[in-house]
Design an enzyme around this catalytic site. Structure first.
Site, PDB file in Angstrom:
ATOM      1  N   TYR A 125     -46.398  -0.036 -42.114  1.00 18.46           N
ATOM      2  CA  TYR A 125     -46.816   1.145 -42.781  1.00 18.46           C
ATOM      3  C   TYR A 125     -46.441   2.244 -41.827  1.00 18.46           C
ATOM      4  O   TYR A 125     -45.987   3.390 -42.194  1.00 18.46           O
ATOM      5  CB  TYR A 125     -48.313   1.006 -43.270  1.00 18.46           C
ATOM      6  N   PRO A 175     -28.760   0.243 -21.916  1.00 20.76           N
ATOM      7  CA  PRO A 175     -29.248   1.313 -20.970  1.00 20.76           C
ATOM      8  C   PRO A 175     -29.140   0.777 -19.604  1.00 20.76           C
ATOM      9  O   PRO A 175     -29.234  -0.281 -19.423  1.00 20.76           O
ATOM     10  CB  PRO A 175     -30.385   1.725 -21.751  1.00 20.76           C
ATOM     11  N   LYS A 230     -39.016   3.582 -29.666  1.00 19.30           N
ATOM     12  CA  LYS A 230     -39.232   1.685 -29.310  1.00 19.30           C
ATOM     13  C   LYS A 230     -40.505   1.672 -30.143  1.00 19.30           C
ATOM     14  O   LYS A 230     -41.750   1.259 -29.725  1.00 19.30           O
ATOM     15  CB  LYS A 230     -39.357   1.537 -27.942  1.00 19.30           C
ATOM     16  N   GLY A 242     -27.144   0.434 -12.638  1.00 20.25           N
ATOM     17  CA  GLY A 242     -26.250  -0.372 -13.567  1.00 20.25           C
ATOM     18  C   GLY A 242     -24.701   0.486 -13.162  1.00 20.25           C
ATOM     19  O   GLY A 242     -24.846   1.699 -13.168  1.00 20.25           O
TER      20      GLY A 242
HETATM   21  P1  XMP Z   1     -31.348   7.036 -18.017  1.00 19.28           P
HETATM   22  O1  XMP Z   1     -31.564   8.479 -17.674  1.00 19.28           O
HETATM   23  O2  XMP Z   1     -31.825   6.114 -17.024  1.00 19.28           O
HETATM   24  O3  XMP Z   1     -31.639   6.974 -19.648  1.00 19.28           O
HETATM   25  O4  XMP Z   1     -29.584   6.946 -18.118  1.00 19.28           O
HETATM   26  C1  XMP Z   1     -31.799   5.540 -20.066  1.00 19.28           C
HETATM   27  C2  XMP Z   1     -32.228   5.871 -21.391  1.00 19.28           C
HETATM   28  O5  XMP Z   1     -32.462   4.480 -22.064  1.00 19.28           O
HETATM   29  C3  XMP Z   1     -33.786   4.102 -22.332  1.00 19.28           C
HETATM   30  N1  XMP Z   1     -34.232   2.792 -21.842  1.00 19.28           N
HETATM   31  C4  XMP Z   1     -34.237   1.757 -22.576  1.00 19.28           C
HETATM   32  N2  XMP Z   1     -34.287   1.544 -23.715  1.00 19.28           N
HETATM   33  N3  XMP Z   1     -34.507  -0.674 -23.498  1.00 19.28           N
HETATM   34  C5  XMP Z   1     -34.418   0.297 -24.247  1.00 19.28           C
HETATM   35  O6  XMP Z   1     -34.548   0.191 -25.429  1.00 19.28           O
HETATM   36  C6  XMP Z   1     -34.340  -0.805 -22.203  1.00 19.28           C
HETATM   37  O7  XMP Z   1     -34.445  -1.602 -21.416  1.00 19.28           O
HETATM   38  C7  XMP Z   1     -34.395   0.870 -21.646  1.00 19.28           C
HETATM   39  N4  XMP Z   1     -34.036   1.061 -20.294  1.00 19.28           N
HETATM   40  C8  XMP Z   1     -34.043   2.382 -20.558  1.00 19.28           C
HETATM   41  C9  XMP Z   1     -34.776   5.048 -21.873  1.00 19.28           C
HETATM   42  O8  XMP Z   1     -35.723   5.469 -22.437  1.00 19.28           O
HETATM   43  C10 XMP Z   1     -33.758   6.480 -21.594  1.00 19.28           C
HETATM   44  O9  XMP Z   1     -33.757   7.103 -22.715  1.00 19.28           O
END
Ligand code: XMP
EC number: 4.1.1.23
Length: 214
Positions: free
Chosen positions: A67, A164, A61, A171
């Site tokens: 840079y 995710p 993220k 979900g």
């Molecule tokens: P789990 O273990 O909850 O992992 O199935 C979820 C993965 O997704 C990432 N994550 C997000 N990444 N926006 C993102 O860009 C989001 O809203 C978000 N929510 C969860 C989290 O870092 C993990 O790798």
């Protein structure tokens, strides 16, 4: 026909053997910062480099000046794609990252809506403008927020949407795809399962069955 709608969120190491068994039943692998902090960059590369998946997406993220983001992604050349935040804006930041990734045939995903409860939608119009201006390959929209997925699908017809938040965050498998997402990102429900391959197969089947009906 797609081999799978699942992107495995690897925030914890799985053995190469287990990953090899899963590769034909996954769309891609999302590499999290905890995994790279545990293994280091070289071991992460070794673990992933021989796998036959469509996309390896690094999810740090990114949210910095251009840079610094370029210095980070150039050290992670085993990946095809990178996730960055959109709230950081365009000039001097995402525009430079996007140019660098384009020049190196890599993809960018921008975070549009996060999956957790406290994410604010106050900046939604701004975020959409940034996405329009940067035109990334894809966007990340939380799978716990199905109305947002549908809305983003309408606004960005051709963009890949990855979601995710499925399983551990509440979900239901398949709901994000039915709402308009292309892929569901799933981590703990797979890598913490007694048998990750069986867990993946079960999830693939649930998604497939749900998608037939939506
Ligand atoms: P789990 O273990 O909850 O992992 O199935 C979820 C993965 O997704 C990432 N994550 C997000 N990444 N926006 C993102 O860009 C989001 O809203 C978000 N929510 C969860 C989290 O870092 C993990 O790798």
């Amino acid at each position: 026909m797609l081999k799978s709608r699942v992107i495995l969120a690897m925030d914890k190491p799985l053995s190469y053997q287990v990953l090899k068994e899963m590769e034909n039943e996954l769309y891609g692998i999302k590499v999290g910062l905890p995994l790279v902090l545990d293994l280091g960059v070289d071991k992460t590369r070794e673990l992933l480099i021989g796998l036959d998946v469509e996309e390896i997406i690094v999810d740090f993220k990114l949210a910095d000046i251009g840079y610094i983001m370029k210095s980070i992604v150039e050290r992670l050349s085993f990946a095809n794609s990178f996730i960055a935040h959109s709230f950081i804006g365009v000039k001097g930041s995402l525009d430079e990252l996007k140019r660098y990734l384009d020049a190196n045939s890599k993809n960018l995903y921008l975070v549009a809506v996060m999956s957790h409860e406290g994410w604010s939608t106050l900046f939604a119009d701004y975020i959409k403008n940034v996405i329009r201006e940067i035109s990334p390959k894809g966007i990340v929209v939380g799978g716990t927020k199905l109305d947002h997925i549908t809305q983003y699908r309408r606004d960005f017809e051709k963009m890949t949407i990855v979601s995710p938040g499925m399983g551990s965050q509440g979900g239901s498998y398949g709901d994000a795809v039915c709402a308009g997402a292309d892929y569901e990102i799933i981590g703990r429900s797979i890598y913490n399962a007694g048998n990750p391959l069986t867990a993946l197969r079960t999830i693939n089947k649930i998604i497939e069955d749900k998608v037939m009906k939506c």
